[in-house]
Enzyme design. Structure first.
Site, PDB file in Angstrom:
ATOM      1  N   TYR A 145       6.957  10.752  12.920  1.00  0.00           N
ATOM      2  CA  TYR A 145       7.534  11.510  14.040  1.00  0.00           C
ATOM      3  C   TYR A 145       7.047  10.946  15.367  1.00  0.00           C
ATOM      4  O   TYR A 145       7.831  10.754  16.308  1.00  0.00           O
ATOM      5  CB  TYR A 145       7.139  12.979  13.907  1.00  0.00           C
ATOM      6  CG  TYR A 145       7.621  13.861  15.028  1.00  0.00           C
ATOM      7  CD1 TYR A 145       8.929  14.313  15.068  1.00  0.00           C
ATOM      8  CD2 TYR A 145       6.752  14.256  16.053  1.00  0.00           C
ATOM      9  CE1 TYR A 145       9.371  15.143  16.102  1.00  0.00           C
ATOM     10  CE2 TYR A 145       7.182  15.080  17.083  1.00  0.00           C
ATOM     11  CZ  TYR A 145       8.488  15.527  17.101  1.00  0.00           C
ATOM     12  OH  TYR A 145       8.926  16.338  18.136  1.00  0.00           O
ATOM     13  N   GLY A 149      20.569  22.681  21.248  1.00  0.00           N
ATOM     14  CA  GLY A 149      20.678  23.797  22.191  1.00  0.00           C
ATOM     15  C   GLY A 149      20.392  25.168  21.624  1.00  0.00           C
ATOM     16  O   GLY A 149      20.238  26.130  22.379  1.00  0.00           O
ATOM     17  N   ASP A 178      -7.533  20.091   9.729  1.00  0.00           N
ATOM     18  CA  ASP A 178      -7.490  20.535  11.128  1.00  0.00           C
ATOM     19  C   ASP A 178      -6.483  19.752  11.969  1.00  0.00           C
ATOM     20  O   ASP A 178      -6.055  20.210  13.015  1.00  0.00           O
ATOM     21  CB  ASP A 178      -8.874  20.363  11.777  1.00  0.00           C
ATOM     22  CG  ASP A 178      -9.740  21.609  11.631  1.00  0.00           C
ATOM     23  OD1 ASP A 178      -9.184  22.709  11.481  1.00  0.00           O
ATOM     24  OD2 ASP A 178     -10.975  21.460  11.683  1.00  0.00           O
ATOM     25  N   TRP A 205      -5.592  28.618   8.792  1.00  0.00           N
ATOM     26  CA  TRP A 205      -5.853  27.326   8.161  1.00  0.00           C
ATOM     27  C   TRP A 205      -6.730  26.467   9.063  1.00  0.00           C
ATOM     28  O   TRP A 205      -6.470  26.331  10.264  1.00  0.00           O
ATOM     29  CB  TRP A 205      -4.533  26.598   7.881  1.00  0.00           C
ATOM     30  CG  TRP A 205      -3.764  27.218   6.742  1.00  0.00           C
ATOM     31  CD1 TRP A 205      -4.223  28.138   5.841  1.00  0.00           C
ATOM     32  CD2 TRP A 205      -2.392  26.971   6.392  1.00  0.00           C
ATOM     33  NE1 TRP A 205      -3.233  28.477   4.951  1.00  0.00           N
ATOM     34  CE2 TRP A 205      -2.110  27.772   5.255  1.00  0.00           C
ATOM     35  CE3 TRP A 205      -1.399  26.148   6.910  1.00  0.00           C
ATOM     36  CZ2 TRP A 205      -0.846  27.783   4.650  1.00  0.00           C
ATOM     37  CZ3 TRP A 205      -0.148  26.149   6.301  1.00  0.00           C
ATOM     38  CH2 TRP A 205       0.120  26.959   5.182  1.00  0.00           C
TER      39      TRP A 205
END
Length: 320
Positions: A142, A14, A276, A207
């Site tokens: 992930y 939160g 990239d 980058w």
């Protein structure tokens, strides 16, 4: 979706980017009837710990949950720590959904990411394509952990009839983001770099080549849509929350917008020795448009200007 009695909404994560945006929208636009809101931060419980997660759910006994807590980071942090991203997020998600089930939560809305989609796919991607192939290898830990929330939700529905669902936002940005240059996401990282380059009279180094394309969603727009999903969206199947395909911008265009918003006057250099990441992740918001054809997104440059202004005004206390 009908609901009985007052809602007591617990928000994990939160104090983060989306959590603070939801706090702001709830405060500004008011509660829908009798709603109580509890915003948890990492100080309240370690959600990778089963006992602590259960304890905080038993303490608050929510009827509804918005699940935002996650271990997150930018491209380079993901590339380095795929195992950590997998394990921590799997623990958090399992603990939160099981605790929600055990205390009888009516509805959970979890937050996924477009990085869960297959790397090799056709575009635009939509909600039916999540499990069609492996995600991009740069952040597979992930991505798979987040993808498994969809499996989890279907299983809770099949076995227990639970209305646990998920939203899939595109790249979120806004006030209270993590503006870390090393492991933040692309826009907040660019904002911080441009701010420092301007201050130090140096070039802004971006980058990568600047060619990858992204759809960005302002955190306050996402917060408003989260409240709609929590209160109204009836499906267990996830829904993509995104601006349309026509609003996709390149990293170069995003960098130009940051330069304009901050009034940066120096040189902009592209470091093509840096990766990239995925070239594009174009997502279809057709499902959202069917449900909410009326929803107005904040124009990208306006939202970016508001974010840059917030960062400059809160530089000392911002996460970076």
């Amino acid at each position: 979706m009908s609901r009985q009695g007052p809602m007591k909404v617990l928000v994990t994560g939160g104090s983060g980017l989306v959590g603070t945006a939801i706090q702001q929208v709830v405060k500004e636009e008011g509660r829908d009837g009798e709603e109580e809101w509890i915003f948890l931060s990492s100080k309240d419980a370690d959600l990778t710990n089963c006992e602590e997660t259960l304890a905080v759910f038993h303490k608050h006994r929510p009827t509804h949950v918005i699940h935002l807590a996650a271990m997150v980071g930018g491209l380079f942090k993901n590339m380095k720590y795929n195992l950590d991203f997998w394990r921590k997020n799997v623990f958090i998600n399992d603990n939160v959904l099981q605790a929600a089930h055990e205390v009888g939560v009516v509805k959970v809305v979890s937050c996924l990411s477009t990085c869960i989609f297959p790397d090799k796919t056709s575009y635009p991607i939509d909600e039916t394509m999540i499990h069609d192939g492996p995600p991009h290898q740069s952040n597979f830990g992930y991505a798979y952990a987040k993808r498994m929330i969809d499996v989890h939700n279907r299983a809770y529905f099949q076995q227990h009839g639970r209305c646990f669902t998920a939203v899939i936002p595109t790249n979120v940005f806004g006030p209270h983001d993590n503006f870390s240059i090393e492991d933040g996401h692309v826009l907040p990282g660019l904002i911080h770099k441009a701010y420092l380059a301007q201050k130090e009279g140096k070039p802004l180094t971006v980058w990568g080549s600047g060619t990858p394309r992204r759809q960005f969603i302002y955190s306050l727009d996402l917060a408003r849509l989260f409240l709609w999903v929590l209160r109204e969206y009836p499906e267990v199947d996830p829904i993509i929350l995104s601006v349309g395909e026509e609003d996709e911008v390149s990293i170069r265009e995003a960098a130009d917008a940051v330069v304009e918003s901050l009034g940066f006057t120096g040189e902009v250099v592209y470091d093509t020795s840096k990766a990239d990441g995925q070239f594009k992740k174009t997502a279809s918001n057709a499902k959202l448009h069917r449900y909410r054809p009326d929803f107005q997104f904040t124009p990208f440059r306006q939202a970016l200007k508001e974010t840059c202004d917030w960062f400059v005004a809160n530089y000392d206390s911002a996460r970076k």
